[in-house]
Design a protein around this motif. Sequence first.
Motif, PDB file in Angstrom:
ATOM      1  N   ASN A  69       1.260  -1.141  -0.021  1.00  0.00           N
ATOM      2  CA  ASN A  69       0.496   0.145  -0.219  1.00  0.00           C
ATOM      3  C   ASN A  69       1.065   1.349   0.015  1.00  0.00           C
ATOM      4  N   VAL A  70       0.522   2.333  -0.714  1.00  0.00           N
ATOM      5  CA  VAL A  70       0.881   3.585  -0.654  1.00  0.00           C
ATOM      6  C   VAL A  70       0.149   4.811   0.154  1.00  0.00           C
ATOM      7  N   MET A  71       0.595   5.554   0.306  1.00  0.00           N
ATOM      8  CA  MET A  71      -0.140   7.207   1.474  1.00  0.00           C
ATOM      9  C   MET A  71       0.644   7.932  -0.371  1.00  0.00           C
ATOM     10  N   ALA A  72      -0.133   8.654  -0.871  1.00  0.00           N
ATOM     11  CA  ALA A  72      -0.229   9.627  -2.280  1.00  0.00           C
ATOM     12  C   ALA A  72      -1.374  10.888  -1.950  1.00  0.00           C
ATOM     13  N   GLY A  73      -1.058  11.915  -1.908  1.00  0.00           N
ATOM     14  CA  GLY A  73      -1.180  13.775  -2.239  1.00  0.00           C
ATOM     15  C   GLY A  73      -0.812  14.112  -3.684  1.00  0.00           C
ATOM     16  N   GLY A 124       0.915  15.852  -6.064  1.00  0.00           N
ATOM     17  CA  GLY A 124       2.065  16.002  -6.507  1.00  0.00           C
ATOM     18  C   GLY A 124       2.535  14.170  -6.867  1.00  0.00           C
ATOM     19  N   ALA A 125       1.760  13.012  -6.226  1.00  0.00           N
ATOM     20  CA  ALA A 125       2.376  12.304  -6.544  1.00  0.00           C
ATOM     21  C   ALA A 125       1.296  11.135  -8.050  1.00  0.00           C
ATOM     22  N   PRO A 126       2.517  10.182  -7.944  1.00  0.00           N
ATOM     23  CA  PRO A 126       1.873   9.855  -9.161  1.00  0.00           C
ATOM     24  C   PRO A 126       0.136   9.475  -9.340  1.00  0.00           C
ATOM     25  N   PRO A 127      -0.016   9.202 -10.809  1.00  0.00           N
ATOM     26  CA  PRO A 127      -2.279   9.089 -10.810  1.00  0.00           C
ATOM     27  C   PRO A 127      -1.795   7.221 -10.113  1.00  0.00           C
ATOM     28  N   VAL A 128      -2.785   7.158  -9.834  1.00  0.00           N
ATOM     29  CA  VAL A 128      -3.082   5.247  -9.365  1.00  0.00           C
ATOM     30  C   VAL A 128      -2.851   4.248 -10.218  1.00  0.00           C
ATOM     31  N   ALA A 129      -2.475   4.932 -11.343  1.00  0.00           N
ATOM     32  CA  ALA A 129      -1.957   3.351 -12.561  1.00  0.00           C
ATOM     33  C   ALA A 129      -0.844   3.251 -12.271  1.00  0.00           C
ATOM     34  N   GLU A 130       0.248   4.567 -12.341  1.00  0.00           N
ATOM     35  CA  GLU A 130       1.176   4.020 -12.170  1.00  0.00           C
ATOM     36  C   GLU A 130       2.158   3.140 -10.694  1.00  0.00           C
ATOM     37  N   PRO A 131       1.759   3.552  -9.703  1.00  0.00           N
ATOM     38  CA  PRO A 131       1.896   2.223  -8.266  1.00  0.00           C
ATOM     39  C   PRO A 131       1.053   1.277  -8.610  1.00  0.00           C
ATOM     40  N   ALA A 132      -0.215   0.534  -9.223  1.00  0.00           N
ATOM     41  CA  ALA A 132      -0.738  -0.270  -9.311  1.00  0.00           C
ATOM     42  C   ALA A 132      -0.321  -1.024 -10.492  1.00  0.00           C
ATOM     43  N   ALA A 133       0.772  -1.010 -11.792  1.00  0.00           N
ATOM     44  CA  ALA A 133       1.303  -0.975 -12.829  1.00  0.00           C
ATOM     45  C   ALA A 133       2.722  -1.138 -12.028  1.00  0.00           C
ATOM     46  N   GLY A 188       2.761  -2.803  -9.257  1.00  0.00           N
ATOM     47  CA  GLY A 188       2.077  -4.042  -7.847  1.00  0.00           C
ATOM     48  C   GLY A 188       1.797  -3.937  -6.696  1.00  0.00           C
ATOM     49  N   VAL A 189       1.440  -2.011  -6.401  1.00  0.00           N
ATOM     50  CA  VAL A 189       0.798  -1.619  -5.359  1.00  0.00           C
ATOM     51  C   VAL A 189      -0.727  -2.245  -5.120  1.00  0.00           C
ATOM     52  N   ALA A 190      -0.942  -2.276  -4.299  1.00  0.00           N
ATOM     53  CA  ALA A 190      -2.514  -3.374  -4.127  1.00  0.00           C
ATOM     54  C   ALA A 190      -3.429  -2.047  -3.677  1.00  0.00           C
ATOM     55  N   ARG A 191      -3.008  -1.039  -3.055  1.00  0.00           N
ATOM     56  CA  ARG A 191      -3.948  -0.121  -1.974  1.00  0.00           C
ATOM     57  C   ARG A 191      -3.093   1.295  -2.519  1.00  0.00           C
ATOM     58  N   VAL A 192      -3.636   2.133  -2.827  1.00  0.00           N
ATOM     59  CA  VAL A 192      -3.332   3.489  -3.239  1.00  0.00           C
ATOM     60  C   VAL A 192      -4.381   4.945  -1.873  1.00  0.00           C
ATOM     61  N   SER A 193      -3.470   4.867  -0.442  1.00  0.00           N
ATOM     62  CA  SER A 193      -4.580   6.045   0.232  1.00  0.00           C
ATOM     63  C   SER A 193      -4.480   7.504   0.028  1.00  0.00           C
ATOM     64  N   VAL A 194      -4.890   8.114   0.556  1.00  0.00           N
ATOM     65  CA  VAL A 194      -5.032   9.657   0.908  1.00  0.00           C
ATOM     66  C   VAL A 194      -4.952  10.198   1.995  1.00  0.00           C
ATOM     67  N   GLY A 195      -5.352   8.897   3.196  1.00  0.00           N
ATOM     68  CA  GLY A 195      -5.087   9.167   4.726  1.00  0.00           C
ATOM     69  C   GLY A 195      -6.288  10.445   4.611  1.00  0.00           C
TER      70      GLY A 195
END
Length: 81
Positions: A13-17, A19-28, A30-37
């Motif tokens: 999982n990653v925390m994003a906000g 300036g972070a890359p779009p969801v598709a980039e971490p998903a590519a 292998g990231v399972a979940r992008v959180s915005v906290g």
Amino acid sequence: MKLPADGIDAPPNVMAGPGAPPVAEPAALGVARVSVGSGMARAAHALVRGATRELLAAGTYESLADGLDYGELNALLGRTR
């Protein structure tokens, strides 16, 4: 092809906000979940601050014009993935 997440023994999982890359980039990668906290709550609080300032300074309500009606909000929150 080996992905950066391949060596992790759990769903990464990653925390994003801003300036972070779009969801598709971490998903590519292998990231399972992008959180915005608390990011959405903080954005909502900023809207409340702006609406309060407008009300107190100008006595107007224009910053409330783009609010969701309850039907749309309920549909959004009830949507399944």
